[in-house]
Motif scaffolding. Structure first.
Motif, PDB file in Angstrom:
ATOM      1  N   ILE A   4       0.800  -4.165  57.208  1.00 48.33           N
ATOM      2  CA  ILE A   4       2.159  -3.478  57.020  1.00 48.33           C
ATOM      3  C   ILE A   4       1.619  -2.105  56.775  1.00 48.33           C
ATOM      4  O   ILE A   4       1.054  -1.943  55.993  1.00 48.33           O
ATOM      5  CB  ILE A   4       2.916  -4.047  55.699  1.00 48.33           C
ATOM      6  CG1 ILE A   4       3.340  -5.600  56.073  1.00 48.33           C
ATOM      7  CG2 ILE A   4       4.149  -3.337  55.402  1.00 48.33           C
ATOM      8  CD1 ILE A   4       3.894  -6.208  54.859  1.00 48.33           C
ATOM      9  N   SER A   5       2.344  -1.225  57.381  1.00 50.25           N
ATOM     10  CA  SER A   5       2.408   0.159  57.358  1.00 50.25           C
ATOM     11  C   SER A   5       3.414   0.647  56.115  1.00 50.25           C
ATOM     12  O   SER A   5       4.612   0.607  56.690  1.00 50.25           O
ATOM     13  CB  SER A   5       2.427   0.929  58.511  1.00 50.25           C
ATOM     14  OG  SER A   5       2.598   2.521  58.273  1.00 50.25           O
ATOM     15  N   PHE A  38       9.926  -0.717  56.459  1.00 49.58           N
ATOM     16  CA  PHE A  38       8.896  -0.550  55.401  1.00 49.58           C
ATOM     17  C   PHE A  38       9.038   0.846  54.828  1.00 49.58           C
ATOM     18  O   PHE A  38       8.823   1.181  53.834  1.00 49.58           O
ATOM     19  CB  PHE A  38       7.721  -0.971  56.156  1.00 49.58           C
ATOM     20  CG  PHE A  38       7.401  -2.397  56.574  1.00 49.58           C
ATOM     21  CD1 PHE A  38       7.681  -3.377  55.452  1.00 49.58           C
ATOM     22  CD2 PHE A  38       7.120  -2.648  57.817  1.00 49.58           C
ATOM     23  CE1 PHE A  38       7.273  -4.460  55.806  1.00 49.58           C
ATOM     24  CE2 PHE A  38       7.026  -4.088  58.119  1.00 49.58           C
ATOM     25  CZ  PHE A  38       7.064  -5.114  57.262  1.00 49.58           C
ATOM     26  N   GLY A  39       9.235   1.916  55.769  1.00 52.55           N
ATOM     27  CA  GLY A  39       9.173   3.265  55.471  1.00 52.55           C
ATOM     28  C   GLY A  39      10.501   3.627  54.603  1.00 52.55           C
ATOM     29  O   GLY A  39      10.261   4.463  53.729  1.00 52.55           O
ATOM     30  N   HIS A  40      11.498   2.841  54.567  1.00 53.03           N
ATOM     31  CA  HIS A  40      12.642   3.074  53.688  1.00 53.03           C
ATOM     32  C   HIS A  40      12.063   2.703  52.156  1.00 53.03           C
ATOM     33  O   HIS A  40      12.342   3.368  51.269  1.00 53.03           O
ATOM     34  CB  HIS A  40      13.715   2.112  53.866  1.00 53.03           C
ATOM     35  CG  HIS A  40      14.324   2.678  55.427  1.00 53.03           C
ATOM     36  ND1 HIS A  40      15.196   1.790  56.070  1.00 53.03           N
ATOM     37  CD2 HIS A  40      14.481   3.735  55.952  1.00 53.03           C
ATOM     38  CE1 HIS A  40      15.518   2.459  57.075  1.00 53.03           C
ATOM     39  NE2 HIS A  40      15.215   3.628  57.048  1.00 53.03           N
ATOM     40  N   LEU A  73      10.760  -6.748  51.116  1.00 53.61           N
ATOM     41  CA  LEU A  73       9.971  -5.707  51.394  1.00 53.61           C
ATOM     42  C   LEU A  73       9.786  -4.916  49.881  1.00 53.61           C
ATOM     43  O   LEU A  73       8.474  -4.558  49.828  1.00 53.61           O
ATOM     44  CB  LEU A  73      10.566  -4.674  52.275  1.00 53.61           C
ATOM     45  CG  LEU A  73      10.362  -4.928  53.917  1.00 53.61           C
ATOM     46  CD1 LEU A  73      10.778  -6.211  54.217  1.00 53.61           C
ATOM     47  CD2 LEU A  73      10.947  -3.921  54.501  1.00 53.61           C
ATOM     48  N   ARG A  74      10.548  -4.930  49.002  1.00 53.55           N
ATOM     49  CA  ARG A  74      10.396  -4.222  47.857  1.00 53.55           C
ATOM     50  C   ARG A  74       9.371  -4.943  46.930  1.00 53.55           C
ATOM     51  O   ARG A  74       8.366  -4.300  46.351  1.00 53.55           O
ATOM     52  CB  ARG A  74      11.792  -4.030  47.114  1.00 53.55           C
ATOM     53  CG  ARG A  74      11.558  -3.771  45.480  1.00 53.55           C
ATOM     54  CD  ARG A  74      10.618  -2.429  45.208  1.00 53.55           C
ATOM     55  NE  ARG A  74      11.132  -1.344  45.889  1.00 53.55           N
ATOM     56  CZ  ARG A  74      10.638  -0.107  45.813  1.00 53.55           C
ATOM     57  NH1 ARG A  74       9.340   0.056  45.463  1.00 53.55           N
ATOM     58  NH2 ARG A  74      11.320   0.940  46.657  1.00 53.55           N
ATOM     59  N   TYR A  75       9.442  -6.318  47.038  1.00 52.35           N
ATOM     60  CA  TYR A  75       8.479  -7.205  46.277  1.00 52.35           C
ATOM     61  C   TYR A  75       7.180  -6.862  46.919  1.00 52.35           C
ATOM     62  O   TYR A  75       6.229  -6.596  46.116  1.00 52.35           O
ATOM     63  CB  TYR A  75       8.701  -8.626  46.483  1.00 52.35           C
ATOM     64  CG  TYR A  75       7.648  -9.457  45.514  1.00 52.35           C
ATOM     65  CD1 TYR A  75       7.754  -9.762  44.269  1.00 52.35           C
ATOM     66  CD2 TYR A  75       6.669  -9.880  46.090  1.00 52.35           C
ATOM     67  CE1 TYR A  75       7.102 -10.257  43.605  1.00 52.35           C
ATOM     68  CE2 TYR A  75       5.714 -10.729  45.519  1.00 52.35           C
ATOM     69  CZ  TYR A  75       5.848 -10.864  44.313  1.00 52.35           C
ATOM     70  OH  TYR A  75       4.978 -11.440  43.506  1.00 52.35           O
ATOM     71  N   ALA A  76       7.017  -6.904  48.130  1.00 57.57           N
ATOM     72  CA  ALA A  76       5.657  -6.731  48.734  1.00 57.57           C
ATOM     73  C   ALA A  76       5.054  -5.416  48.472  1.00 57.57           C
ATOM     74  O   ALA A  76       3.842  -4.962  48.120  1.00 57.57           O
ATOM     75  CB  ALA A  76       5.767  -6.899  50.403  1.00 57.57           C
ATOM     76  N   TYR A  96      -4.105  -5.329  52.542  1.00 56.08           N
ATOM     77  CA  TYR A  96      -4.287  -6.779  52.822  1.00 56.08           C
ATOM     78  C   TYR A  96      -2.822  -7.527  53.008  1.00 56.08           C
ATOM     79  O   TYR A  96      -2.739  -8.670  52.769  1.00 56.08           O
ATOM     80  CB  TYR A  96      -5.343  -7.488  52.089  1.00 56.08           C
ATOM     81  CG  TYR A  96      -6.881  -6.766  52.245  1.00 56.08           C
ATOM     82  CD1 TYR A  96      -7.379  -6.994  53.184  1.00 56.08           C
ATOM     83  CD2 TYR A  96      -7.208  -6.498  51.179  1.00 56.08           C
ATOM     84  CE1 TYR A  96      -8.509  -6.175  53.525  1.00 56.08           C
ATOM     85  CE2 TYR A  96      -8.531  -5.388  51.163  1.00 56.08           C
ATOM     86  CZ  TYR A  96      -9.036  -5.519  52.393  1.00 56.08           C
ATOM     87  OH  TYR A  96     -10.349  -4.891  52.448  1.00 56.08           O
ATOM     88  N   SER A  97      -1.857  -6.769  53.160  1.00 56.36           N
ATOM     89  CA  SER A  97      -0.565  -7.293  53.297  1.00 56.36           C
ATOM     90  C   SER A  97      -0.104  -7.206  54.687  1.00 56.36           C
ATOM     91  O   SER A  97      -0.511  -6.277  55.613  1.00 56.36           O
ATOM     92  CB  SER A  97       0.505  -6.327  52.543  1.00 56.36           C
ATOM     93  OG  SER A  97       0.271  -6.674  51.194  1.00 56.36           O
ATOM     94  N   PHE A  98       0.423  -8.398  55.502  1.00 56.06           N
ATOM     95  CA  PHE A  98       0.467  -8.570  56.787  1.00 56.06           C
ATOM     96  C   PHE A  98       2.090  -9.044  57.189  1.00 56.06           C
ATOM     97  O   PHE A  98       2.555  -9.548  56.187  1.00 56.06           O
ATOM     98  CB  PHE A  98      -0.216  -9.599  57.348  1.00 56.06           C
ATOM     99  CG  PHE A  98      -1.768  -9.175  57.342  1.00 56.06           C
ATOM    100  CD1 PHE A  98      -2.330  -8.529  58.283  1.00 56.06           C
ATOM    101  CD2 PHE A  98      -2.616  -9.455  56.144  1.00 56.06           C
ATOM    102  CE1 PHE A  98      -3.621  -8.142  58.237  1.00 56.06           C
ATOM    103  CE2 PHE A  98      -3.823  -8.993  56.084  1.00 56.06           C
ATOM    104  CZ  PHE A  98      -4.577  -8.420  57.057  1.00 56.06           C
TER     105      PHE A  98
END
Length: 705
Positions: A239-240, A258-260, A301-304, A312-314
């Motif tokens: 995840i970027s 993810f960028g949001h 996404l917020r939790y991640a 190390y998140s994918f």
């Protein structure tokens, strides 16, 4: 200070209820000393980790050396020595011998404590210090004698160091003693630290062999990971969290990226984030299920972003075959076996991720967290994970949460001037309450469908009919979860249309490109657009017939079968108008029509009887579905009710089943299709299997129709 990774790593291993600083320092010290087993001049020895709070190190040098590791924000005074000294005295009593001890701290000692353990301290001064310690309450309560205390002090060394010094020394030992390349020392140390935490929980006795075995596994798994990355691109990505260049997309009802989240555009839904955290405290698999527009993806996404280690998140992008699931599973397991804190996001389960459950099953037993989002119907199609432990989260959007979101966005000056208050907006969005609609309304000042209608009217006003036709096709395909490949579109027969220019003008407004496929944005937004685009136009079934040639062959049955979920779609229009494309349809596509129309017919049968199914399910749970499905098999009825006719509950279920309305079903619609449309094909050596499948369909049509 502790890094984000260290804090999360320790909390994950010890369930959050720990003194992170104390464990951190103890583990780093124990790991550092363990590496001394590699010294050539050291005798073959071992180190036993006696739990987390007290690290008991068995023979490393001559004799027994027992070590206690302590942390503090300030230097100790004499009485704070009571606990370790009592422990050392107790150890002497247990073994019946005089042992050697070591007290290691992460802070500098006061002069009085340094003198107490110094070999150069005068006897008189040391006697006074011993007398002062004997006055401390813990020693008085234990009735410790001067002789006992003096014996332990005589055999105790005290050492002060820092965590950073331990880390640097450990990396040096890895390079010198284990032949680790300096560039890999840091990642190896992190991986070894993670394994060391497991060993601590297990109270394992560690030998030189364990260290060499770990090194072997580390590099084996590293190679496996490199091999996967060489051919596995497109299936899974790290995840970027780079900040997004188009923040306005978030508030316009487009897909959350993810960028949001990195920009902090979303409002943290603390209640639901805490519930996810609670679930991960009990299991490694959390599935967020709800209808579209409820903020599932944004929540995940917020939790991640908040709780996972970013390195190390994918995110899994596709897992369409068993082979894909094996490749991804092996990659994730190889990283986990390196000791890395792996977490995986599977957002928006659909047919492109249809084998995601195989990954979860394959990774069972590994410390890998999976966070999954799915619409309710998609999870029913693809969500069987066997006996693996998991929990569901079903978030809902209520008036109270609406107020909190409104207040938060108001503080950020994001509320549109025309919006009166949160209650007004909450009522305006109607039912069912949709979070994405609410956010659009309060930030943009109008309903989502109103804005989209304005945009479509502007396109029509400019006579851009090719663009309208393009959007109908692309958004219909994406709504059916079978996006169009841009290359199919560009090389299609309509050579007079400049699709590249159309894509350029609609990209990032109505559609976006990803891996050569054209997608619409959020499902709710797409639904509004499809409805608007088909106003004053023939049925979506006509668009489907114009679109089928642009769909990948393997996805055509899914595309046709999922048309039943499109508002306003009429299967009879599809059947009646197939004749206009029959001469351009190959045998494989014809089979896709048979399969897709069958699925549509079965889905329509269920919709007509949904209330009866729901009533039976509510009264008797999912077991009743087996009885219903057996009775209403599309091929042949199996009456299980007669086997249990004496049971009152079964009689009641049978009465409910008698309320089912039998109308046209899958095979009937397929029969209408076959009888209404002439289709010609040739026999040859390359299509015998396909012709065999067609004959199977014809057999059942003749038997049932």
């Amino acid at each position: 200070m502790y890094s984000e990774l260290e804090i999360k790593l320790f909390k994950q291993r010890f369930h959050g209820a720990v003194n992170i600083k104390g464990i951190d320092f103890q583990i780093h010290y124990a790991l550092n000393i363990t590496l001394n087993l590699l010294l050539a001049e050291e005798p073959l020895g071992s180190i036993t980790l006696e739990g987390i709070e007290d690290l008991d190190l068995q023979p490393i040098k001559a004799g027994n050396v027992y070590v206690q590791v302590k942390t503090s924000n300030t230097p100790w005074h004499l009485c704070q020595l009571s606990e370790p000294l009592i422990n050392f005295i107790s150890q002497n009593k247990t073994t019946g011998t005089e042992n050697s001890f070591q007290l290691v701290t992460d802070f500098e000692q006061r002069e009085s404590i340094k003198k107490l353990f110094s070999k150069n301290c005068s006897l008189a001064e040391k006697a006074n210090l011993v007398g002062d310690i004997l006055k401390c309450k813990p020693l008085k309560d234990k009735r410790i004698t001067r002789t006992q205390l003096e014996t332990v002090i005589l055999n105790t060394e005290i050492q002060s160091t820092t965590k950073q010094s331990l880390i640097e020394d450990s990396k040096s030992k890895l390079v010198l003693l284990l032949d680790i390349h300096p560039d890999e020392a840091e990642i190896f140390l992190l991986s070894f630290l993670y394994k060391f935490l497991d060993w601590s929980v297990e109270r394992k006795t560690i030998t030189k062999v364990n260290i060499y075995d770990f090194k072997t596994r580390f590099f084996e798994n590293k190679v496996r990971g490199q091999e996967f990355e060489a051919y596995g691109r497109g299936l899974i990505d790290r995840i970027s969290w780079r900040e997004d260049s188009l923040p306005k997309d978030y508030f316009e009802g487009k897909k959350t990226r993810f960028g949001h989240i990195a920009l902090g555009l979303d409002v943290r839904r603390t209640k639901w984030l805490n519930k996810i955290q609670e679930i991960f405290g009990k299991t490694r698999i959390c599935i967020i299920r709800e209808a579209s527009g409820q903020g599932k993806s944004t929540l995940a996404l917020r939790y991640a972003y908040d709780f996972w280690n970013h390195e190390y998140s994918f995110a899994i992008k596709a897992v369409e075959t068993v082979e894909h699931s094996e490749q991804i599973s092996n990659y994730l397991k190889s990283l986990s076996e390196l000791g890395l804190p792996v977490s995986v996001l599977i957002d928006d389960v659909n047919h492109t991720k249809s084998h995601f459950s195989k990954i979860i099953q394959n990774c069972a037993g590994y410390p890998i967290n999976f966070l999954i989002t799915s619409r309710n119907d998609d999870y029913h199609y693809f969500g069987s994970v066997g006996e693996v432990s998991l929990e569901f989260l079903i978030p809902y959007f209520d008036r109270q949460e609406a107020k909190l979101i409104f207040q938060n966005l108001k503080k950020q000056n994001k509320i549109h001037t025309s919006v009166i208050n949160s209650d007004w907006a909450y009522e305006r969005i109607g039912s069912p309450k949709c979070l994405i609609e609410f956010i659009f309304l309060i930030t943009q000042g109008q309903m989502l469908d109103e804005r989209l209608s304005e945009q479509v009217r502007e396109i029509r006003k400019n006579n851009q009919n090719d663009k309208i036709d393009f959007l109908r096709k692309v958004l219909l395909a994406d709504a059916c979860k079978t996006p169009i490949n841009i290359n199919h579109l560009i090389v299609s027969e309509q050579l007079n249309i400049d699709y590249q220019e159309i894509i350029k003008s609609t990209n990032n407004e109505f559609v976006y490109l990803e891996d050569d496929y054209i997608h619409g944005y959020h499902w709710v937004r797409n639904s509004h657009l499809l409805k608007i685009l088909h106003e004053n136009y023939s049925n979506p079934a006509i668009t489907a017939l114009k679109t089928i040639s642009l769909i990948d062959d393997s996805q055509k049955p899914f595309f046709l079968g999922n048309l039943s979920e499109i508002p306003g779609f009429d299967v009879e229009v599809l059947i009646e108008n197939f004749k206009y494309i029959a001469d351009r349809t190959d045998l494989k596509t014809y089979l896709a029509f048979l399969s897709g129309i069958f699925k549509i017919g079965e889905y329509l049968f269920f919709l007509r009887n949904k209330e009866v199914y729901q009533e039976a399910y509510d009264k008797f749970n999912e077991g009743v579905l087996l009885l219903f499905n057996a009775k209403f098999l599309p091929t042949q009825e199996i009456d299980l009710f007669s086997l249990f006719s004496d049971n009152r509950n079964f009689r009641e279920v049978k009465e409910l089943s008698d309320m089912i309305t039998i109308t046209h079903r899958g095979f009937q619609y397929v029969g209408f299709f076959v009888n209404s449309n002439e289709f010609k094909y040739e026999f040859n050596d390359t299509n015998l299997d396909l012709i065999g499948e067609v004959m199977d369909w014809f057999y059942w049509i003749k038997k049932i129709f």
